[in-house]
Write a protein that holds these residues in place. Structure first.
Motif, PDB file in Angstrom:
ATOM      1  N   ALA A 286       0.843  -1.191   0.000  1.00  0.00           N
ATOM      2  CA  ALA A 286       0.000   0.000   0.000  1.00  0.00           C
ATOM      3  C   ALA A 286       0.885   1.250   0.000  1.00  0.00           C
ATOM      4  O   ALA A 286       2.092   1.172   0.258  1.00  0.00           O
ATOM      5  N   GLU A 287       0.295   2.402  -0.292  1.00  0.00           N
ATOM      6  CA  GLU A 287       1.078   3.637  -0.391  1.00  0.00           C
ATOM      7  C   GLU A 287       1.791   3.988   0.911  1.00  0.00           C
ATOM      8  O   GLU A 287       2.863   4.596   0.889  1.00  0.00           O
ATOM      9  N   ASP A 288       1.190   3.593   2.038  1.00  0.00           N
ATOM     10  CA  ASP A 288       1.789   3.940   3.328  1.00  0.00           C
ATOM     11  C   ASP A 288       2.574   2.780   3.934  1.00  0.00           C
ATOM     12  O   ASP A 288       2.925   2.820   5.111  1.00  0.00           O
ATOM     13  N   GLU A 289       2.858   1.751   3.140  1.00  0.00           N
ATOM     14  CA  GLU A 289       3.610   0.601   3.648  1.00  0.00           C
ATOM     15  C   GLU A 289       5.061   0.666   3.213  1.00  0.00           C
ATOM     16  O   GLU A 289       5.375   1.086   2.094  1.00  0.00           O
ATOM     17  N   LEU A 290       5.919   0.187   4.095  1.00  0.00           N
ATOM     18  CA  LEU A 290       7.347   0.131   3.827  1.00  0.00           C
ATOM     19  C   LEU A 290       7.804  -1.309   3.951  1.00  0.00           C
ATOM     20  O   LEU A 290       7.524  -1.974   4.965  1.00  0.00           O
ATOM     21  N   LEU A 291       8.481  -1.810   2.937  1.00  0.00           N
ATOM     22  CA  LEU A 291       9.047  -3.155   2.996  1.00  0.00           C
ATOM     23  C   LEU A 291      10.231  -3.138   3.960  1.00  0.00           C
ATOM     24  O   LEU A 291      11.156  -2.340   3.793  1.00  0.00           O
ATOM     25  N   THR A 292      10.192  -3.992   4.981  1.00  0.00           N
ATOM     26  CA  THR A 292      11.223  -3.953   6.018  1.00  0.00           C
ATOM     27  C   THR A 292      12.152  -5.159   6.013  1.00  0.00           C
ATOM     28  O   THR A 292      13.306  -5.048   6.435  1.00  0.00           O
ATOM     29  N   ALA A 293      11.676  -6.320   5.565  1.00  0.00           N
ATOM     30  CA  ALA A 293      12.520  -7.516   5.597  1.00  0.00           C
ATOM     31  C   ALA A 293      11.928  -8.579   4.693  1.00  0.00           C
ATOM     32  O   ALA A 293      10.749  -8.510   4.297  1.00  0.00           O
ATOM     33  N   VAL A 294      12.747  -9.578   4.376  1.00  0.00           N
ATOM     34  CA  VAL A 294      12.278 -10.744   3.625  1.00  0.00           C
ATOM     35  C   VAL A 294      12.831 -11.987   4.298  1.00  0.00           C
ATOM     36  O   VAL A 294      14.006 -12.035   4.669  1.00  0.00           O
ATOM     37  N   ASP A 295      11.970 -12.979   4.500  1.00  0.00           N
ATOM     38  CA  ASP A 295      12.341 -14.229   5.151  1.00  0.00           C
ATOM     39  C   ASP A 295      12.417 -15.345   4.115  1.00  0.00           C
ATOM     40  O   ASP A 295      11.457 -15.573   3.360  1.00  0.00           O
ATOM     41  N   PHE A 296      13.547 -16.034   4.114  1.00  0.00           N
ATOM     42  CA  PHE A 296      13.747 -17.171   3.222  1.00  0.00           C
ATOM     43  C   PHE A 296      13.814 -18.448   4.051  1.00  0.00           C
ATOM     44  O   PHE A 296      14.597 -18.522   5.010  1.00  0.00           O
ATOM     45  N   PRO A 297      13.033 -19.479   3.701  1.00  0.00           N
ATOM     46  CA  PRO A 297      13.156 -20.745   4.427  1.00  0.00           C
ATOM     47  C   PRO A 297      14.513 -21.397   4.143  1.00  0.00           C
ATOM     48  O   PRO A 297      15.008 -21.365   3.017  1.00  0.00           O
ATOM     49  N   VAL A 298      15.104 -21.959   5.182  1.00  0.00           N
ATOM     50  CA  VAL A 298      16.376 -22.667   5.022  1.00  0.00           C
ATOM     51  C   VAL A 298      16.074 -24.096   4.582  1.00  0.00           C
ATOM     52  O   VAL A 298      15.328 -24.814   5.260  1.00  0.00           O
ATOM     53  N   ARG A 299      16.616 -24.490   3.456  1.00  0.00           N
ATOM     54  CA  ARG A 299      16.400 -25.843   2.931  1.00  0.00           C
ATOM     55  C   ARG A 299      17.736 -26.568   2.910  1.00  0.00           C
ATOM     56  O   ARG A 299      18.626 -26.233   2.140  1.00  0.00           O
ATOM     57  N   ARG A 300      17.836 -27.555   3.784  1.00  0.00           N
ATOM     58  CA  ARG A 300      19.069 -28.332   3.840  1.00  0.00           C
ATOM     59  C   ARG A 300      18.780 -29.741   3.330  1.00  0.00           C
ATOM     60  O   ARG A 300      17.801 -29.977   2.634  1.00  0.00           O
ATOM     61  N   GLY A 301      19.632 -30.691   3.652  1.00  0.00           N
ATOM     62  CA  GLY A 301      19.418 -32.041   3.162  1.00  0.00           C
ATOM     63  C   GLY A 301      19.697 -32.131   1.676  1.00  0.00           C
ATOM     64  O   GLY A 301      20.575 -31.446   1.141  1.00  0.00           O
ATOM     65  N   ARG A 302      18.928 -32.931   0.996  1.00  0.00           N
ATOM     66  CA  ARG A 302      19.158 -33.178  -0.433  1.00  0.00           C
ATOM     67  C   ARG A 302      18.465 -32.094  -1.257  1.00  0.00           C
ATOM     68  O   ARG A 302      17.383 -32.279  -1.803  1.00  0.00           O
ATOM     69  N   SER A 303      19.118 -30.979  -1.348  1.00  0.00           N
ATOM     70  CA  SER A 303      18.558 -29.839  -2.076  1.00  0.00           C
ATOM     71  C   SER A 303      19.569 -29.330  -3.090  1.00  0.00           C
ATOM     72  O   SER A 303      20.779 -29.475  -2.918  1.00  0.00           O
ATOM     73  N   GLY A 304      19.065 -28.728  -4.148  1.00  0.00           N
ATOM     74  CA  GLY A 304      19.924 -28.136  -5.167  1.00  0.00           C
ATOM     75  C   GLY A 304      19.338 -26.832  -5.673  1.00  0.00           C
ATOM     76  O   GLY A 304      18.109 -26.677  -5.710  1.00  0.00           O
ATOM     77  N   PHE A 305      20.220 -25.918  -6.060  1.00  0.00           N
ATOM     78  CA  PHE A 305      19.790 -24.580  -6.466  1.00  0.00           C
ATOM     79  C   PHE A 305      20.617 -24.120  -7.656  1.00  0.00           C
ATOM     80  O   PHE A 305      21.822 -24.379  -7.724  1.00  0.00           O
ATOM     81  N   ALA A 306      19.966 -23.410  -8.564  1.00  0.00           N
ATOM     82  CA  ALA A 306      20.688 -22.859  -9.710  1.00  0.00           C
ATOM     83  C   ALA A 306      19.934 -21.671 -10.269  1.00  0.00           C
ATOM     84  O   ALA A 306      18.697 -21.617 -10.208  1.00  0.00           O
ATOM     85  N   ILE A 307      20.677 -20.732 -10.813  1.00  0.00           N
ATOM     86  CA  ILE A 307      20.081 -19.605 -11.528  1.00  0.00           C
ATOM     87  C   ILE A 307      20.857 -19.421 -12.824  1.00  0.00           C
ATOM     88  O   ILE A 307      22.091 -19.477 -12.839  1.00  0.00           O
ATOM     89  N   GLU A 308      20.128 -19.277 -13.903  1.00  0.00           N
ATOM     90  CA  GLU A 308      20.721 -19.086 -15.224  1.00  0.00           C
ATOM     91  C   GLU A 308      20.003 -17.930 -15.903  1.00  0.00           C
ATOM     92  O   GLU A 308      18.794 -17.734 -15.715  1.00  0.00           O
ATOM     93  N   GLU A 309      20.744 -17.178 -16.696  1.00  0.00           N
ATOM     94  CA  GLU A 309      20.117 -16.109 -17.462  1.00  0.00           C
ATOM     95  C   GLU A 309      20.884 -15.876 -18.756  1.00  0.00           C
ATOM     96  O   GLU A 309      22.067 -16.237 -18.867  1.00  0.00           O
ATOM     97  N   PHE A 310      20.183 -15.288 -19.700  1.00  0.00           N
ATOM     98  CA  PHE A 310      20.812 -14.887 -20.952  1.00  0.00           C
ATOM     99  C   PHE A 310      20.645 -13.388 -21.094  1.00  0.00           C
ATOM    100  O   PHE A 310      19.532 -12.861 -21.066  1.00  0.00           O
ATOM    101  N   ALA A 311      21.759 -12.672 -21.218  1.00  0.00           N
ATOM    102  CA  ALA A 311      21.748 -11.223 -21.442  1.00  0.00           C
ATOM    103  C   ALA A 311      22.750 -10.911 -22.541  1.00  0.00           C
ATOM    104  O   ALA A 311      23.724 -11.649 -22.741  1.00  0.00           O
ATOM    105  N   ARG A 312      22.535  -9.825 -23.246  1.00  0.00           N
ATOM    106  CA  ARG A 312      23.420  -9.491 -24.354  1.00  0.00           C
ATOM    107  C   ARG A 312      24.805  -9.078 -23.866  1.00  0.00           C
ATOM    108  O   ARG A 312      25.806  -9.313 -24.537  1.00  0.00           O
ATOM    109  N   ARG A 313      24.862  -8.437 -22.704  1.00  0.00           N
ATOM    110  CA  ARG A 313      26.140  -8.053 -22.109  1.00  0.00           C
ATOM    111  C   ARG A 313      26.080  -8.312 -20.615  1.00  0.00           C
ATOM    112  O   ARG A 313      25.010  -8.263 -20.017  1.00  0.00           O
TER     113      ARG A 313
END
Length: 291
Positions: free
Chosen positions: A162-189
């Motif tokens: 909302a107009e009067d709201e301020l984002l203060t934090a973000v919570d990420f769940p911790v995933r351990r054990g048999r987990s895998g993560f990847a990020i890929e992107e295509f950009a010209r430069r």
């Protein structure tokens, strides 16, 4: 170009900041690192009458692990995230996404909350938040509330704040054990916004089947997106039974439309996007399988 004139405010705390946002309404914009807002001001794509500077709000900065989540303050710079051993250990997808953001000068000033609140469809952090089922905390004069990442991004450069709201934090769940993560992107430069990108998180159960997967897409719509049909197709399956290329095609086939611009036609962007999803899936799946 020069930005339009505005009145500058420098609150000393969160309560004062949200009070200003409530008082000034739609004529005010919060500014943190300014890496998105300042160029928009210069191009007259934004013309707020008031800027509320958040740089004195030390309570919005920092990384803390507690109760199975990692909380990152909205004012934490991207460079601080990149340096954080806690983020690298407990939210590796966030750590791997950070070096892809612009250049080091941008990361030195740009903030986690700024990137999420700006909600650029081609940015990395919003897609990571979606893939990891992050939860975002916002504060207003009415108190605090938590917004799931899946409900946060509502349109082009727009969010559920909302107009009067301020984002203060973000919570990420911790995933351990048999987990895998990847990020890929295509950009010209290097440092450019992605033409197409994918953030993937995979978690396996004790039998080696996919217990959970998240696929966040960026550069492929007017908002950051998830790929629910592709996620559903992978969940419950053994990794050896999943065709990564087919999963990529499924992820793109479910999109209502793919944008076209001077960088890529819709067909080219969709073709690249499917390949990027497949590549990210292979990397995340291999990490989940082998640790």
């Amino acid at each position: 170009m020069k930005p339009p004139s505005f009145e500058y405010h420098l609150p000393g705390g969160v309560e004062e900041a949200v009070g200003l946002l409530a008082e000034l309404g739609e004529d005010a914009k919060p500014i943190a690192g300014g890496q998105s807002l300042v160029p928009m001001l210069a191009l007259r794509l934004a013309a707020p009458e008031h800027l509320v500077d958040l740089r004195r709000l030390d309570g919005l900065r920092g990384v803390e692990e507690r109760d199975g989540t990692v909380r990152i303050g909205a004012g934490t710079t991207q460079a601080a995230v990149q340096r954080s051993a806690e983020v690298a250990r407990s939210v590796p997808l966030m750590a791997r996404a950070t070096p892809l953001i612009g250049h080091f000068q941008i990361r030195n000033r740009g903030t986690v909350g700024g990137s999420l609140a700006h909600a650029d469809a081609a940015a990395e952090y919003p897609a990571v938040a979606l893939a990891l089922d992050a939860r975002l905390e916002a504060v207003s004069p009415r108190g605090a509330r938590t917004i799931p990442a899946g409900a946060f991004f509502t349109g082009l450069w727009s969010t559920a704040l909302a107009e009067d709201e301020l984002l203060t934090a973000v919570d990420f769940p911790v995933r351990r054990g048999r987990s895998g993560f990847a990020i890929e992107e295509f950009a010209r430069r290097g440092g450019d916004f992605a033409i197409a990108g994918a953030a993937v998180a995979v978690e396996l159960d004790g039998a080696g089947l996919v217990r959970r997967c998240g696929i966040g897409l960026f550069g492929l719509g007017s908002t950051p997106l998830r790929a629910p049909a592709a996620e559903a197709a992978a969940t419950g399956s053994a990794l050896t039974g999943i065709d990564a290329s087919e999963l990529g095609r499924t992820a793109l086939a479910e999109l209502d439309s793919v944008p076209a611009d001077l960088h890529a036609s819709a067909d080219h962007r969709a073709h690249v996007g499917a390949a990027i999803v497949a590549r990210a899936w292979r990397r995340a799946a291999e990490e989940a399988a082998h640790g």
